[in-house]
Design a protein around this motif. Structure first.
Motif, short mmCIF file in Angstrom:
data_model
loop_
_atom_site.label_atom_id
_atom_site.label_comp_id
_atom_site.label_asym_id
_atom_site.label_seq_id
_atom_site.Cartn_x
_atom_site.Cartn_y
_atom_site.Cartn_z
N ASP A 358 0.82 -1.21 0.00
CA ASP A 358 0.00 0.00 0.00
C ASP A 358 0.86 1.26 0.00
N ALA A 359 2.17 1.10 -0.24
CA ALA A 359 3.15 2.18 -0.32
C ALA A 359 3.48 2.81 1.02
N MET A 360 3.00 2.23 2.11
CA MET A 360 3.29 2.76 3.44
C MET A 360 4.55 2.10 4.01
N LEU A 361 5.36 2.90 4.72
CA LEU A 361 6.56 2.39 5.36
C LEU A 361 6.22 1.71 6.68
N GLY A 362 7.11 0.80 7.11
CA GLY A 362 6.91 0.12 8.38
C GLY A 362 8.01 -0.86 8.67
N PHE A 382 19.92 -39.01 1.22
CA PHE A 382 18.64 -38.34 1.01
C PHE A 382 18.52 -37.18 1.99
N GLU A 383 17.98 -36.06 1.51
CA GLU A 383 17.76 -34.90 2.37
C GLU A 383 16.50 -34.16 1.93
N ALA A 384 15.73 -33.71 2.91
CA ALA A 384 14.57 -32.86 2.65
C ALA A 384 14.47 -31.84 3.77
N GLU A 385 14.18 -30.60 3.39
CA GLU A 385 14.00 -29.53 4.38
C GLU A 385 12.94 -28.56 3.86
N GLY A 386 12.17 -28.03 4.77
CA GLY A 386 11.15 -27.06 4.38
C GLY A 386 10.61 -26.31 5.57
N GLY A 387 9.89 -25.22 5.30
CA GLY A 387 9.32 -24.43 6.38
C GLY A 387 8.22 -23.52 5.89
N TYR A 388 7.35 -23.16 6.83
CA TYR A 388 6.28 -22.19 6.57
C TYR A 388 6.57 -20.92 7.34
N GLN A 389 6.37 -19.77 6.68
CA GLN A 389 6.70 -18.47 7.26
C GLN A 389 5.47 -17.58 7.32
N PHE A 390 5.32 -16.89 8.43
CA PHE A 390 4.20 -15.97 8.60
C PHE A 390 4.70 -14.74 9.35
N GLY A 391 3.88 -13.67 9.35
CA GLY A 391 4.23 -12.44 10.05
C GLY A 391 3.60 -11.24 9.39
N ARG A 392 4.27 -10.10 9.51
CA ARG A 392 3.76 -8.85 8.93
C ARG A 392 4.89 -8.21 8.13
N PHE A 393 4.52 -7.42 7.14
CA PHE A 393 5.47 -6.70 6.31
C PHE A 393 4.89 -5.31 6.10
N ALA A 394 5.33 -4.36 6.95
CA ALA A 394 4.66 -3.05 7.05
C ALA A 394 3.18 -3.31 7.36
N ASN A 395 2.26 -2.89 6.49
CA ASN A 395 0.84 -3.15 6.73
C ASN A 395 0.34 -4.42 6.06
N ASP A 396 1.22 -5.16 5.42
CA ASP A 396 0.83 -6.39 4.73
C ASP A 396 0.97 -7.59 5.67
N SER A 397 0.23 -8.64 5.40
CA SER A 397 0.39 -9.90 6.12
C SER A 397 1.26 -10.84 5.29
N THR A 398 2.06 -11.65 5.97
CA THR A 398 3.01 -12.53 5.30
C THR A 398 2.54 -13.98 5.36
N SER A 399 2.61 -14.64 4.22
CA SER A 399 2.39 -16.08 4.12
C SER A 399 3.33 -16.61 3.05
N ALA A 400 4.40 -17.29 3.48
CA ALA A 400 5.46 -17.69 2.54
C ALA A 400 6.05 -19.03 2.98
N GLY A 401 6.99 -19.54 2.20
CA GLY A 401 7.62 -20.80 2.57
C GLY A 401 8.76 -21.18 1.65
N THR A 434 0.01 -5.98 -5.38
CA THR A 434 -0.98 -4.97 -5.00
C THR A 434 -2.02 -5.49 -4.01
N ASP A 435 -1.96 -6.76 -3.61
CA ASP A 435 -3.06 -7.33 -2.79
C ASP A 435 -2.79 -7.29 -1.29
N GLN A 436 -1.68 -6.68 -0.86
CA GLN A 436 -1.29 -6.57 0.54
C GLN A 436 -1.13 -7.94 1.22
N GLN A 437 -0.80 -8.94 0.41
CA GLN A 437 -0.41 -10.26 0.91
C GLN A 437 1.05 -10.50 0.51
N HIS A 438 1.94 -10.42 1.48
CA HIS A 438 3.37 -10.56 1.21
C HIS A 438 3.72 -12.04 1.18
#
Length: 572
Positions: A358-362, A382-401, A434-438
């Motif tokens: 949304d162009a806002m700093l944070g 054999f090796e496997a690794e993974g993770g789920y990430q959540f949080g905030r990014f300025a005014n956006d919400s984070t859902s990543a991995g 543009t959807d405020q989902q980081h």
């Protein structure tokens, strides 16, 4: 995860140059303390920290890892009592060896023992020097000598044991069409030098003080130095360890002070040995070593690279707007393999650090639950690794991995004993700016150089990488590495991020596509002795259709880049 599962043996006698060694140790500690407390006030006001300019709090410097860097092995589950029993057994052998008609060779010094001691010599230096192990020097069967051993396990008092040592490394770079960013037209060649000195003082079996200094410099460069290339004499470790609990089954240690962090195989947390200087943090850590699990919990503030530029004259200080917190557990013997589970949190409280959709700093935070599983059987890996990430990014919400999966096979009966491994790495990117989902994964503090190629073109953010690595053991003391990568953006509308996590190119429309290109890495690693090695490396990058877009790179730019380096290291 590596634990110091015991403060190991002392050779129980004053060593040659003992007075000199003790004096040198005290001088090193005094230099650390004086520099820290006299200059820190100046550093707080004069040093300039790097701050993120867009979607990450990490430096825009190319952050990477060294060739052949030690992987972090699962923590030993043995207790200090086990180690004490081992030392007692060694003393018993030594006493019996003094009896008439009895010799060390007659007791236990056979070929198998010699081979085991040779392995201990080769593995004495770890990825972080505070985990170095020199207890093989206390074995009565050991009769060899290697550089620096005269200053290890020195008994300076009945209750005090001292190690002194370090490393000198020199590396020449030739970077063509990649100095500032890939395919930018910028080329440079320069010389990097690094000296590390450490002192490990063990007081009894429950307390130790560890200090380590680094001096990193660059010469011959045309373009300004990166933050990871310069750090004039400074402390990268200065902490105290104390055992607060130790019984037959488990132990608990507490570590306070400046300390390097290294976990797993350094995908997310690493001291960054490829860099001319190394990452470090100020904080506190608890280390639990039990019969089934080894668990670390830490709270730290990162010591950022930006304060090294343009001129490094002050004691490094942490960034008080940032926190890095984690819990990391390791268990062996899970379905015949090893399991790591962890939670990591990075928190940037500077409210001007990033700009949301949304162009806002944070500020922002990145929280990750992750796991890693490894297994070896019959030459297969054999090796496997993974993770789920959540949080905030300025005014956006984070859902990543992120996730990575790999399979390898060693062919020990074939010429050169080849090891062939194939891996696929995936890290999420943002599908809609543009959807405020980081959705861009935050890579924390990785050894990207070890996983995404020697040229450090990409990081573990908005990327997919299919790669194939072949290692040929040409002689007992040399090996050849051949490594191929195919890079794609995970989301075309998100940026291409470098090894340091900084965005370097972006087409918000996605019209440039996602085919980044291919990289081929070649290296010859020669190890003349357990304390020295020389590496010759060459890499070539073929830019993909992404770099043919005028939005990304002007049409006049070359579609390829080259990197050549020579590195020599000696440890003592």
């Amino acid at each position: 995860m590596v634990h110091r599962d015991s403060w190991t043996c002392s050779r129980g006698r004053p060593m040659r140059n003992g007075l000199f060694a003790c004096t040198l140790c005290m001088c090193m500690l005094s230099a650390f303390i004086n520099t820290a407390f006299i200059n820190s006030a100046t550093a707080q006001t004069s040093a300039t920290d790097e701050k993120p300019t867009s979607t990450t709090a990490l430096s825009s410097s190319a952050i990477s890892a060294s060739i052949g860097d030690d992987a972090v092995k699962p923590a030993s589950q043995s207790s200090r009592k086990d180690a004490a029993q081992k030392d007692a057994g060694q003393q018993d052998v030594a006493q019996k060896g003094d009896e008439p008609g009895c010799s060390c060779k007659a007791l236990a010094c056979d070929c198998a023992k010699g081979k085991a001691l040779g392995g201990a010599v080769k593995g004495a230096y770890k990825g972080v020097f505070y985990d170095n192990r020199f207890d093989y020097l206390c074995d009565p069967c050991y009769d060899d000598w290697h550089l620096g051993e005269s200053f290890k396990r020195m008994s300076i008092a009945p209750w005090a044991t001292l190690d002194l040592g370090g490393e000198y490394r020199i590396r020449w770079h030739n970077e063509h069409n990649m100095r500032t960013r890939p395919l930018s037209g910028a080329s440079d060649d320069f010389l990097l030098q690094r000296l590390r000195l450490y002192s490990n003082l063990e007081l009894g079996d429950r307390f130790r003080i560890y200090g380590e200094a680094v001096d990193a410099s660059i010469t011959g460069n045309v373009f300004p130095a990166r933050g990871i290339e310069v750090n004039r004499f400074d402390a990268i470790n200065l902490f105290a360890d104390m055992t607060v609990w130790d019984d037959c089954c488990a132990s608990l240690d507490v570590r306070v002070g400046r300390q390097e962090l290294q976990y797993g195989v350094q995908r997310l947390i690493a001291p960054l040995d490829w860099g001319n200087t190394r990452r470090t943090w100020d904080g506190v850590k608890g280390l639990w070593n039990g019969p089934n699990w080894a668990i670390d919990a830490f709270w730290t503030r990162p010591v950022t690279f930006g304060q090294h530029l343009p001129h490094d004259r002050n004691f490094d200080h942490p960034d008080n707007s940032q926190e890095f917190i984690g819990v990391y557990g390791t268990r062996q013997g899970v379905v015949g393999g090893n399991l790591d589970v962890y939670f990591l949190r990075f928190d940037e409280n500077d409210q001007t650090a990033v700009r949301g959709e949304d162009a806002m700093l944070g500020g922002f935070d990145a929280n990750t639950f992750g796991a890693r599983y490894t297994k070896k059987h019959g030459g297969w890996q054999f090796e496997a690794e993974g993770g789920y990430q959540f949080g905030r990014f300025a005014n956006d919400s984070t859902s990543a991995g992120f996730f990575t999966i790999g399979l390898g096979k060693s062919f020990d009966c074939m010429p050169f004993k080849p090891l062939v491994t194939g891996y696929y790495d995936w890290a999420s990117g943002d599908s809609d700016p543009t959807d405020q989902q980081h959705q861009t994964f935050h890579q924390y503090y990785p050894l990207g150089h070890k996983y995404f190629g020697f040229m450090d073109i990409v990081g573990r953010q908005n990327i997919t990488d299919a790669n194939l690595l072949t290692i040929l053991h040409t002689t007992e003391r040399s090996k050849v590495l051949i490594w191929y990568h195919a890079f794609n953006l995970q989301q075309a509308r998100d940026a291409l991020y470098n090894a340091g996590g900084a965005p370097i190119y972006r087409d918000a429309t996605g019209a440039s596509g996602g085919w980044i290109g291919q990289e081929l890495d070649l290296a010859l690693v020669v190890t003349p002795t357990p304390r020295t090695n020389v590496t010759f490396g060459y890499s070539h990058f073929w830019g993909g259709s992404y770099f043919q877009s005028a939005t990304i790179v002007p049409a006049a730019a070359s579609p390829s880049a080259d990197f050549f380096f020579i590195q020599a290291t000696v440890r003592f």
